[in-house]
Motif scaffolding. Structure first.
Motif, PDB file in Angstrom:
ATOM      1  N   PRO A   1       0.638   8.927  -3.539  1.00 27.26           N
ATOM      2  CA  PRO A   1       0.964   7.489  -3.562  1.00 27.26           C
ATOM      3  C   PRO A   1       2.264   7.195  -4.300  1.00 27.26           C
ATOM      4  O   PRO A   1       3.049   6.345  -3.865  1.00 27.26           O
ATOM      5  CB  PRO A   1      -0.240   6.872  -4.295  1.00 27.26           C
TER       6      PRO A   1
ATOM      7  N   GLU B   1       0.771  -5.662  -4.079  1.00 27.35           N
ATOM      8  CA  GLU B   1      -0.654  -5.753  -4.460  1.00 27.35           C
ATOM      9  C   GLU B   1      -1.207  -4.369  -4.749  1.00 27.35           C
ATOM     10  O   GLU B   1      -1.986  -4.186  -5.682  1.00 27.35           O
ATOM     11  CB  GLU B   1      -1.443  -6.397  -3.324  1.00 27.35           C
ATOM     12  N   ILE B   2      -0.798  -3.393  -3.936  1.00 25.50           N
ATOM     13  CA  ILE B   2      -1.238  -2.010  -4.153  1.00 25.50           C
ATOM     14  C   ILE B   2      -0.784  -1.539  -5.537  1.00 25.50           C
ATOM     15  O   ILE B   2      -1.477  -0.807  -6.222  1.00 25.50           O
ATOM     16  CB  ILE B   2      -0.680  -1.081  -3.032  1.00 25.50           C
ATOM     17  N   LEU B   3       0.378  -2.032  -5.948  1.00 29.11           N
ATOM     18  CA  LEU B   3       0.902  -1.637  -7.265  1.00 29.11           C
ATOM     19  C   LEU B   3       0.233  -2.413  -8.406  1.00 29.11           C
ATOM     20  O   LEU B   3       0.533  -2.182  -9.568  1.00 29.11           O
ATOM     21  CB  LEU B   3       2.418  -1.873  -7.310  1.00 29.11           C
TER      22      LEU B   3
ATOM     23  N   ILE C   1       7.797  11.718   3.553  1.00 26.45           N
ATOM     24  CA  ILE C   1       6.738  11.015   2.803  1.00 26.45           C
ATOM     25  C   ILE C   1       5.450  11.845   2.768  1.00 26.45           C
ATOM     26  O   ILE C   1       4.394  11.345   2.428  1.00 26.45           O
ATOM     27  CB  ILE C   1       6.462   9.600   3.376  1.00 26.45           C
TER      28      ILE C   1
ATOM     29  N   VAL D   1       2.277  -4.311  -0.392  1.00 29.31           N
ATOM     30  CA  VAL D   1       2.805  -3.193  -1.187  1.00 29.31           C
ATOM     31  C   VAL D   1       2.724  -3.501  -2.679  1.00 29.31           C
ATOM     32  O   VAL D   1       2.295  -2.659  -3.477  1.00 29.31           O
ATOM     33  CB  VAL D   1       4.278  -2.911  -0.793  1.00 29.31           C
TER      34      VAL D   1
ATOM     35  N   GLU E   1       3.563  12.895   5.023  1.00 34.74           N
ATOM     36  CA  GLU E   1       2.476  12.526   5.923  1.00 34.74           C
ATOM     37  C   GLU E   1       1.978  13.807   6.584  1.00 34.74           C
ATOM     38  O   GLU E   1       0.827  13.919   6.974  1.00 34.74           O
ATOM     39  CB  GLU E   1       2.965  11.515   6.969  1.00 34.74           C
TER      40      GLU E   1
ATOM     41  N   ARG F   1       5.167   7.889  -2.037  1.00 29.51           N
ATOM     42  CA  ARG F   1       5.251   6.914  -0.943  1.00 29.51           C
ATOM     43  C   ARG F   1       5.717   5.542  -1.434  1.00 29.51           C
ATOM     44  O   ARG F   1       6.194   4.733  -0.653  1.00 29.51           O
ATOM     45  CB  ARG F   1       3.901   6.820  -0.217  1.00 29.51           C
ATOM     46  N   ARG F   2       5.520   5.323  -2.723  1.00 30.78           N
ATOM     47  CA  ARG F   2       6.027   4.067  -3.282  1.00 30.78           C
ATOM     48  C   ARG F   2       7.521   4.177  -3.589  1.00 30.78           C
ATOM     49  O   ARG F   2       8.215   3.174  -3.719  1.00 30.78           O
ATOM     50  CB  ARG F   2       5.266   3.711  -4.561  1.00 30.78           C
TER      51      ARG F   2
END
Lengths: 217, 289
Positions: free
Chosen positions: A75, A105-107, A49, A103, A51, A78-79
């Motif tokens: 992002p 909501e982030i989208l 991912i 998750v 990181e 990571r999605r």
């Protein structure tokens, strides 16, 4: 789907966590990664991912060369990869449903819609009726299920679970592994890192063994 | 955006004392900015008032006879550039004084017509003629002292300049202190929420999604501070209206036009938002690398 090609990761301290690691995971496969503590299992997830970037070698996930991604494109990666972290990484001040809904909501999905789909996912992982409980009110196995539900929220192509059975009793561990097998049966590529090789052997034949960052046969 | 607003609200609710601290500092800053701007606008109005009344006042010696006064009045009336000449006797001066101090019996008791000088008010058709009129009056032996508006305007301009320099420096200092306060508070919030920020990033949140609640929080402090500061200044203005009216009797300083107060509020909200935004932007750049 996933391809590690001669990947090495050396940290600034000089510790080499992964050395010349190469493996491939085909779409829809279920692969186990095993090895003792410090073998490099978590580093594989971190590399996957982005990181942490690899020191050398290339990592490809769904035709995307991870190392070449710009910070603004991270992002999206990571999605695409659902990650279940060893320490869960659950927000303590949010309920189980809110953690899973985060998750979506982030989208950009609305809170109500995200909470509604979070409730469905929690029911799928066996936590129906516990949507409004806070992490401190849940057991280790239940927290693991929340983390899995959250990883599934974006319908990822790849699910990576790092020590998903770490501190769980045998029955709960088996139930979690069964859940991951079900997720894989639905078409998601699953990678499970665990120090318990025997447990992995019960569920898959494809196991990558690591020791001090190197692949062993 | 909804999530960012909700999260910003949550951060505010969870540390109310920090929010109050930021609010108080910004309120004081914007209160003083409002006061400074009102004083500046008021002094400009006072200067304009005198500039539009080209007048020279000559105070006469007590022993001046009526014939001398009449002679001087005629002489000034015939001077080119003079619009009108008005004689204010000692009794007229007392009447004016009484009118101006009608609510203060103590001041009225102490003053009689004897101690007030008679005067000639010479109004010029052209402000440029003021100096010439003043010099003619000064040469007359019946005249004790001459005051003309240019002196008043020069003195007022001097004061206004000093007020502007002192006020601007104070406002600059307060803005810097407000920005530092918001910067420190937002930095503390970011540091305290490291874990949550890390989780959001690992779940695919963009930098904008992580930073937005902190920026909104900074803007909130700025908007609240400017609203409360403006409100406090307006209340103080209303409260001190009788005093201002009494002090500047013939100068129409009040009421302050609605458009001015609205523009002041709008400008301060904008400035407050910018102060909050820039401070929290610096904090997030510094602590969210």
């Amino acid at each position: 789907m996933i391809r590690f090609d001669q990947v090495t990761k050396t940290f600034p301290s000089g510790t080499t966590a992964v050395e010349n690691l190469s493996f491939t995971v085909a779409p829809g496969e279920f692969m186990g990664i095993t090895g003792p503590s410090g073998a490099g299992k978590t580093t594989v997830l971190k590399l996957l991912i982005q990181e942490t970037p690899p020191t050398s070698g290339t990592i490809t996930v769904a035709e995307i060369e991870v190392g070449k991604l710009k910070p603004k494109d991270l992002p999206e990666l990571r999605r695409a990869v659902g990650a279940v972290f060893q320490d869960f990484k659950i927000l303590e001040d949010q309920t189980a449903a809110e953690n899973v809904a985060l998750v979506n909501e982030i989208l950009g999905t609305s809170l109500n819609e995200s909470l509604s789909s979070a409730s469905k996912l929690l029911a799928e992982v066996g936590l129906g009726g516990k949507e409004n409980l806070f992490p401190r009110q849940l057991s280790g196995g239940e927290l693991q299920r929340v983390a899995i539900a959250r990883a599934l929220a974006v319908k990822p192509k790849v699910l990576f679970a790092d020590e998903p059975t770490g501190n769980l009793d045998a029955d709960t561990a088996a139930a979690i592994m069964k859940l991951l097998i079900d997720i894989n049966s639905a078409g998601t590529t699953v990678l499970v890192a665990s120090h318990d090789e025997q447990l992995l052997k019960h569920f898959t034949d494809k196991i990558l063994r690591l020791k001090k960052g190197k692949m062993i046969t | 955006m909804n999530r960012s607003l909700r999260t910003a609200g949550k951060y505010l609710r969870r540390s109310p004392y920090q929010a109050v601290a930021a609010g108080v500092v910004l309120t004081i800053t914007f209160f003083l900015i409002s006061v400074f701007l009102l004083v500046t606008a008021g002094s400009a109005k006072i200067i304009r008032f005198f500039e539009t009344r080209p007048q020279v006042t000559a105070f006469l010696k007590d022993e001046t006879k009526e014939e001398e006064i009449s002679q001087l009045k005629n002489q000034m009336g015939n001077l080119p550039g003079v619009k009108s000449v008005n004689f204010i006797s000692k009794q007229d001066a007392l009447n004016i004084y009484r009118r101006q101090n009608q609510n203060d019996p103590l001041l009225l008791e102490m003053v009689t017509a004897d101690i007030l000088p008679a005067s000639l008010e010479v109004t010029a058709a052209d402000p440029l003629a003021l100096t010439r009129i003043a010099s003619v009056l000064k040469q007359n032996p019946a005249v004790e002292d001459v005051v003309h508006q240019q002196d008043v305007i020069d003195r007022l301009l001097g004061w206004t300049r000093s007020i502007r320099v002192a006020g601007s420096s104070l406002v600059a200092l307060l803005l810097i202190s407000s920005m530092t306060t918001v910067f420190v508070i937002v930095s503390m919030k970011i540091t305290g929420r490291r874990g949550e920020i890390e989780i959001m990033r690992l779940l695919g949140a963009s930098r904008g999604q992580v930073v937005a609640p902190f920026l909104l929080e900074g803007i909130f402090y700025g908007v609240i501070g400017s609203l409360l500061g403006w409100g406090a200044a307006y209340t103080a203005l209303l409260y001190s209206t009788p005093l201002i009216l009494k002090f500047f009797v013939s100068i129409p300083l009040l009421p302050v036009p609605f458009v001015f107060m609205s523009a002041l509020l709008g400008g301060e909200i904008l400035l407050g938002s910018l102060v909050g935004l820039i401070s929290s932007l610096f904090a997030s750049r510094r602590f969210l690398k």
